[in-house]
Scaffold this motif. Structure first.
Motif, mmCIF file in Angstrom:
data_model
loop_
_atom_site.group_PDB
_atom_site.id
_atom_site.type_symbol
_atom_site.label_atom_id
_atom_site.label_comp_id
_atom_site.label_asym_id
_atom_site.label_seq_id
_atom_site.Cartn_x
_atom_site.Cartn_y
_atom_site.Cartn_z
ATOM 1 N N GLY A 206 60.635 28.438 -14.241
ATOM 2 C CA GLY A 206 61.940 27.711 -13.964
ATOM 3 C C GLY A 206 62.405 26.964 -12.779
ATOM 4 N N ASP A 207 63.577 26.613 -12.694
ATOM 5 C CA ASP A 207 63.667 25.355 -11.637
ATOM 6 C C ASP A 207 63.815 26.451 -10.203
ATOM 7 O OD1 ASP A 207 66.737 25.999 -11.106
ATOM 8 O OD2 ASP A 207 66.817 25.365 -13.310
ATOM 9 N N ILE A 208 63.927 25.889 -9.342
ATOM 10 C CA ILE A 208 63.964 26.492 -7.995
ATOM 11 C C ILE A 208 65.234 25.724 -7.096
ATOM 12 C CG2 ILE A 208 61.771 27.162 -7.508
ATOM 13 C CD1 ILE A 208 61.402 24.580 -5.464
ATOM 14 N N VAL A 209 66.208 25.224 -7.993
ATOM 15 C CA VAL A 209 67.253 24.387 -7.389
ATOM 16 C C VAL A 209 68.071 25.191 -6.414
ATOM 17 C CG1 VAL A 209 68.785 24.988 -9.324
ATOM 18 C CG2 VAL A 209 69.246 22.769 -7.824
ATOM 19 N N SER A 210 68.274 26.713 -6.602
ATOM 20 C CA SER A 210 69.198 27.359 -5.773
ATOM 21 C C SER A 210 68.225 28.049 -4.664
ATOM 22 C CB SER A 210 69.671 28.449 -6.485
ATOM 23 O OG SER A 210 68.621 29.434 -7.001
ATOM 24 N N THR A 211 66.917 27.901 -4.764
ATOM 25 C CA THR A 211 66.126 28.490 -3.435
ATOM 26 C C THR A 211 65.149 27.394 -2.777
ATOM 27 O OG1 THR A 211 64.527 29.235 -5.210
ATOM 28 C CG2 THR A 211 66.245 30.716 -4.452
ATOM 29 N N ILE A 212 65.642 26.190 -2.869
ATOM 30 C CA ILE A 212 64.827 25.273 -2.335
ATOM 31 C C ILE A 212 64.759 25.478 -0.546
ATOM 32 C CG2 ILE A 212 64.253 22.645 -1.638
ATOM 33 C CD1 ILE A 212 65.679 22.011 -4.439
ATOM 34 N N GLN A 213 63.564 25.744 -0.137
ATOM 35 C CA GLN A 213 63.524 25.640 1.220
ATOM 36 C C GLN A 213 63.190 24.424 1.883
ATOM 37 O OE1 GLN A 213 63.320 29.433 2.341
ATOM 38 N NE2 GLN A 213 64.098 28.992 0.141
ATOM 39 N N ALA A 214 63.513 24.637 3.463
ATOM 40 C CA ALA A 214 63.547 23.340 4.157
ATOM 41 C C ALA A 214 62.314 22.324 3.981
ATOM 42 C CB ALA A 214 63.992 23.733 5.490
ATOM 43 N N GLU A 215 61.240 23.082 4.055
ATOM 44 C CA GLU A 215 60.078 22.261 4.029
ATOM 45 C C GLU A 215 59.991 21.539 2.580
ATOM 46 O OE1 GLU A 215 56.081 24.176 4.515
ATOM 47 O OE2 GLU A 215 56.543 25.527 2.808
ATOM 48 N N GLN A 216 60.196 22.223 1.499
ATOM 49 C CA GLN A 216 60.472 21.567 0.427
ATOM 50 C C GLN A 216 61.321 20.542 0.177
ATOM 51 O OE1 GLN A 216 60.888 25.195 -1.718
ATOM 52 N NE2 GLN A 216 58.711 25.492 -2.135
ATOM 53 N N ASP A 217 62.480 20.778 0.801
ATOM 54 C CA ASP A 217 63.616 19.482 0.732
ATOM 55 C C ASP A 217 63.060 18.432 1.211
ATOM 56 O OD1 ASP A 217 66.730 19.353 -0.070
ATOM 57 O OD2 ASP A 217 66.360 18.515 1.891
ATOM 58 N N ARG A 218 62.351 18.264 2.383
ATOM 59 C CA ARG A 218 62.062 17.212 2.878
ATOM 60 C C ARG A 218 61.110 16.306 2.060
ATOM 61 N NH1 ARG A 218 62.912 20.337 7.746
ATOM 62 N NH2 ARG A 218 60.997 21.592 7.557
ATOM 63 N N ILE A 219 60.454 17.074 1.288
ATOM 64 C CA ILE A 219 59.606 16.432 0.542
ATOM 65 C C ILE A 219 60.149 15.920 -0.809
ATOM 66 C CG2 ILE A 219 57.503 16.727 -0.987
ATOM 67 C CD1 ILE A 219 56.337 18.693 1.020
ATOM 68 N N ILE A 220 61.089 16.672 -1.305
ATOM 69 C CA ILE A 220 61.686 16.255 -2.507
ATOM 70 C C ILE A 220 62.631 15.170 -2.300
ATOM 71 C CG2 ILE A 220 63.603 16.901 -3.950
ATOM 72 C CD1 ILE A 220 62.708 19.836 -3.578
ATOM 73 N N ARG A 221 63.041 14.842 -0.999
ATOM 74 C CA ARG A 221 63.984 13.721 -0.753
ATOM 75 C C ARG A 221 63.304 12.687 0.079
ATOM 76 N NH1 ARG A 221 69.710 15.598 -1.155
ATOM 77 N NH2 ARG A 221 69.434 17.812 -1.675
ATOM 78 N N ALA A 222 61.962 12.629 0.106
ATOM 79 C CA ALA A 222 61.381 11.489 0.791
ATOM 80 C C ALA A 222 61.532 10.089 -0.019
ATOM 81 C CB ALA A 222 59.824 12.054 0.861
ATOM 82 N N PRO A 223 61.373 9.066 0.544
ATOM 83 C CA PRO A 223 61.679 7.823 -0.013
ATOM 84 C C PRO A 223 60.632 7.569 -1.110
ATOM 85 C CG PRO A 223 61.505 7.749 2.244
ATOM 86 C CD PRO A 223 61.132 8.934 2.211
ATOM 87 N N ARG A 224 61.226 6.963 -2.208
ATOM 88 C CA ARG A 224 60.381 6.617 -3.471
ATOM 89 C C ARG A 224 59.144 5.837 -3.194
ATOM 90 N NH1 ARG A 224 60.611 2.823 -8.023
ATOM 91 N NH2 ARG A 224 62.325 1.838 -7.087
ATOM 92 N N ARG A 225 59.216 4.691 -2.385
ATOM 93 C CA ARG A 225 57.956 3.733 -2.389
ATOM 94 C C ARG A 225 56.935 4.252 -1.627
ATOM 95 N NH1 ARG A 225 59.160 -0.029 -6.185
ATOM 96 N NH2 ARG A 225 61.206 -0.678 -5.795
#
Length: 756
Positions: A170-189
């Motif tokens: 399942g997705d973790i969209v409601s429980t993303i943790q801070a260390e995970q969020d920083r990686i998720i939103r890192a620049p694409r290039r």
């Protein structure tokens, strides 16, 4: 609760309205009568757009709104899995997409750094009903606290972690943790490597990063698509619902064995054979094997070609010179072949001209340029000439070339050649009979395709012939139109009719162009069929398992080197795998890559992690596991029992809700057949599944039974021991004596079985 229920109901009402509008628009578009190519294209594009919009809205229905942030300035935002605007003139935001910048404080804010928030609220729903609220007061100086403050700010996360598994991630969209969020939103290039031990959420982070990048770079990635590479088909089935649940469908999920169009790897190599095939030096080996197919006659045995004007000789000197000139072009084998062909034909033409046009008194040749050209055309049209040339420099397909190579591997030590040699098989020209391509073959096929090049002359000729046929057909239509022209106005002074017909406004060539079929496949569908497709971004899970040859394949698919690599070198199980990120990436990006580490274990309870780490330190004393954030109070247990009893044990241990996995070496699966796995594809939704350690990578189950750990490598055993979210048992084959260390004093007790 009442206020949040009112909002959630309002959001769902608006979602229903948008869904109805999208469905109505799609049905209206489908019903349009389309005359002409342009109208059909517009209709098909409209249907595709409305269909994608409808799919995204349907996916958002479950768990639509899961959070709220109250800022110090009085602004409140509700956070959800998609963005929704109100039906007003200003199109006011009603629900903020979790990927939007405005939603980021929901994931990153802390009491130390509140990011302008006064309160963060987690909203738990079941269907469309609010069932619980959990508040975190971020501004502790605020004396006007309202609402309910949870005694445990991590209660929502822990509830998700403790929930029963379904066989699908399942997705973790409601429980993303801070260390995970920083990686998720890192620049694409560039290349981002995400390293973390078992249970740290690497896969979930990678998938949510793909969803975020599609949101943030929609225009670029919608055209180029995102590729997600997994270790095996079962894993891809396990994660297959995550991105659709987030409304994203512009993604291609594939294993390495599925990345050569027209080939699906269903065969199996031995680990040693896969290791040989996966080595980087196989690129050079295949290059030499291709050069071996560019042959010349023996010096004293020229090829004799029959011709109407006498025999022609294709000798060693002629072939060597032609081969040298063809290789000088630097083109792949098939693309350099025409240079070889033309040189041989020119030399044979000269040979024939010298014979039949030579002046017996030593004067100039009697044949003029036109005569010689005519001789050349005759030689170029000779089937025997082309057969002789093909025997020296044959046109090759990747499948045909590799099939021949694997029947007689060269440029390898004999013991390695024997490992990869295919025996008792036959190649029909398009497919194997008796055996199938393996996952380790696919990078070799891709390498062969690069070395050979695609000779598209036949395809171009066919396309030109089809275009000529279409133009001829269009001309026929116009001729009919002209013959059927009206004579209603023939009493006019000129011959021009006042009624315009097709032949008055378009010619045959343009008419044929307008009837060409448009390609309405999605970017992901087109990418799956195109070996040379360049993806906008590539995500590789269990990246440490890929061979050096597999990395060559993937890097060709990503010329911009926009990639997210996810893995854990401590879990490398494949002999062809690489346990060093620098070793993988240095040939392609040098040191221009970024490493991010996940250090918190969300999946594996502390008791299981401590047990697995103790076993791991037997071979790696310096090993440090990720830190588990939860404890179940249930310690792993061990017992000794006959393999025939494992099915009964599994039945006793299967949770009422959730899933149990029996993880055993592949060679024991026949003895464990009583588990009812069957011979079909692995179905992770079954209450009990039987898998080997390699299949277990990236998966998780409520309960795990590890059978015969002594047969597993240290890395494979570490993987097997860290798949459980609740309970772990270790079974040693034997007559039923308790295993050493399984006394109740250690907390590892033998469970009771039915009939005991």
């Amino acid at each position: 609760m009442r206020q949040e229920q009112q909002f959630v109901s309002l959001a769902h009402e608006r979602l229903d309205q948008l869904r109805a509008e999208a469905e109505a628009a799609m049905l209206f578009t489908i019903a349009q009568v389309s005359t002409g190519l342009q109208a059909r294209v517009e209709r098909d594009v409209g249907v595709a757009e409305h269909s994608a919009s409808l799919a995204a809205l349907n996916a958002a229905d479950s768990g639509l709104c899961f959070g709220r942030i109250d800022r110090r300035d009085g602004v409140t935002h509700h956070i959800g899995r998609t963005g929704i605007r109100r039906d007003d003139l200003e199109r006011t935001p009603l629900l903020i997409d979790w990927r939007a910048p405005a939603a980021r404080p929901f994931y990153l804010a802390t009491g130390y750094e509140p990011m302008g928030l006064r309160r963060r609220r987690h909203i738990t729903t079941q269907g469309r009903t609010v069932t619980a609220l959990h508040d975190e007061i971020m501004d502790l100086a605020d004396t006007n606290r309202t609402g309910y403050e949870s005694h445990d700010a991590d209660e929502v996360l822990l509830a998700a972690l403790n929930s029963a598994r379904t066989g699908r991630m399942g997705d973790i969209v409601s429980t993303i943790q801070a260390e995970q969020d920083r990686i998720i939103r890192a620049p694409r290039r560039g290349v981002l490597v995400v390293e973390g031990g078992p249970g740290t959420g690497k896969t979930a982070v990678a998938l949510h990063r793909a969803a975020y990048l599609l949101y943030a770079n929609r225009e670029q990635l919608a055209k180029r698509a995102v590729l997600i590479v997994g270790p095996n088909p079962a894993f891809l089935g396990y994660i297959g619902e995550v991105l659709p649940s987030l409304g994203e469908t512009g993604v291609l999920l594939a294993t390495v064995g599925e990345l050569f169009p027209g080939v699906t790897a269903t065969g199996t190599d031995s680990p040693a054979a896969a290791a040989v095939k996966g080595r980087a030096d196989m690129a050079g080996v295949l290059a030499e094997a291709v050069r071996d197919r560019q042959e010349v006659p023996e010096k004293d045995a020229p090829i004799v070609i029959r011709h109407d004007d006498g025999e022609l000789l294709l000798d060693w000197d002629m072939a060597v010179e032609a081969r040298h000139k063809a290789r000088e072009t630097g083109l792949p084998h098939n693309l350099a072949r025409p240079h070889f062909v033309f040189r041989i034909i020119d030399d044979l033409t000269t040979q024939l001209a010298d014979r039949i046009g030579a002046d017996p008194y030593g004067g100039p040749n009697f044949l003029g340029p036109d005569d010689i050209a005519q001789l050349g055309k005759g030689i170029a049209a000779s089937a025997e000439v082309h057969a002789a040339i093909a025997s020296l420099w044959p046109p090759l397909t990747p499948q045909g070339f590799l099939a021949g190579y694997l029947e007689d591997p060269t440029h390898l030590p004999e013991h390695e050649a024997e490992l990869i040699r295919r025996t008792a098989t036959a190649w029909t020209g398009t497919a194997w009979t008796g055996t199938a391509w393996t996952a380790a073959d696919v990078p070799l096929l891709d390498e062969a395709a690069e070395l050979l090049g695609e000779d598209d002359s036949a395809a171009l000729a066919a396309a030109e012939a089809e275009q000529a046929r279409q133009i001829a057909y269009a001309q026929g239509v116009l001729d009919v139109s002209y013959a059927s022209r009206t004579y209603e106005f023939e009493d006019k002074h000129d011959d021009d009719s006042e009624v315009l017909a097709a032949h008055d406004i378009i010619d045959a060539e343009r008419m044929a162009e307008r009837q060409e079929e448009a390609d309405h496949r999605s970017a992901a569908e087109r990418a799956a069929a195109d070996r040379t497709w360049a993806f906008g971004h590539i995500v590789v899970d269990e990246a440490q398992e890929l061979s050096a040859m597999a990395w060559r394949l993937l890097m060709r698919r990503s010329p911009t080197r926009s990639m997210t690599l996810v893995g854990d070198p401590a879990q490398t199980g494949d002999l062809a795998g690489c346990d060093s990120w620098q070793e993988i990436l240095a040939p392609y990006v040098g040191d221009r890559w970024e490493l991010a580490r996940l250090g918190v274990n969300y999946r594996t309870p502390a008791e299981i992690m401590e047990y697995a780490s103790r076993r791991r330190r037997i071979t790696d004393p310096a090993f440090e596991p990720p830190r588990s954030i939860r404890s179940t109070g249930v310690r792993p247990w061990e017992l000794t029992m006959p393999l025939g009893e494992v099915a009964r044990l599994a039945a006793a241990e299967t949770p009422d809700e959730g899933r149990l996995a029996v993880i055993a070496p592949r060679e024991l699966h026949a003895e464990l057949a009583g588990l009812g796995q069957g011979d079909g594809p692995l179905d992770l939704s079954r209450p009990v599944v039987l898998i080997d350690p390699r299949q277990a990578k990236g998966l998780e189950f409520d309960t795990v039974l590890v059978v015969d750990p002594g047969r597993m490598s240290a890395n494979d055993l570490y993987v097997a021991l860290t798949r459980a979210t609740q309970r772990l048992g270790v079974v040693h084959p034997g007559r039923g004596r308790p295993a050493a260390g399984s006394s109740s004093s250690t907390g590892r007790v033998r469970p009771s079985l039915p009939g005991d």
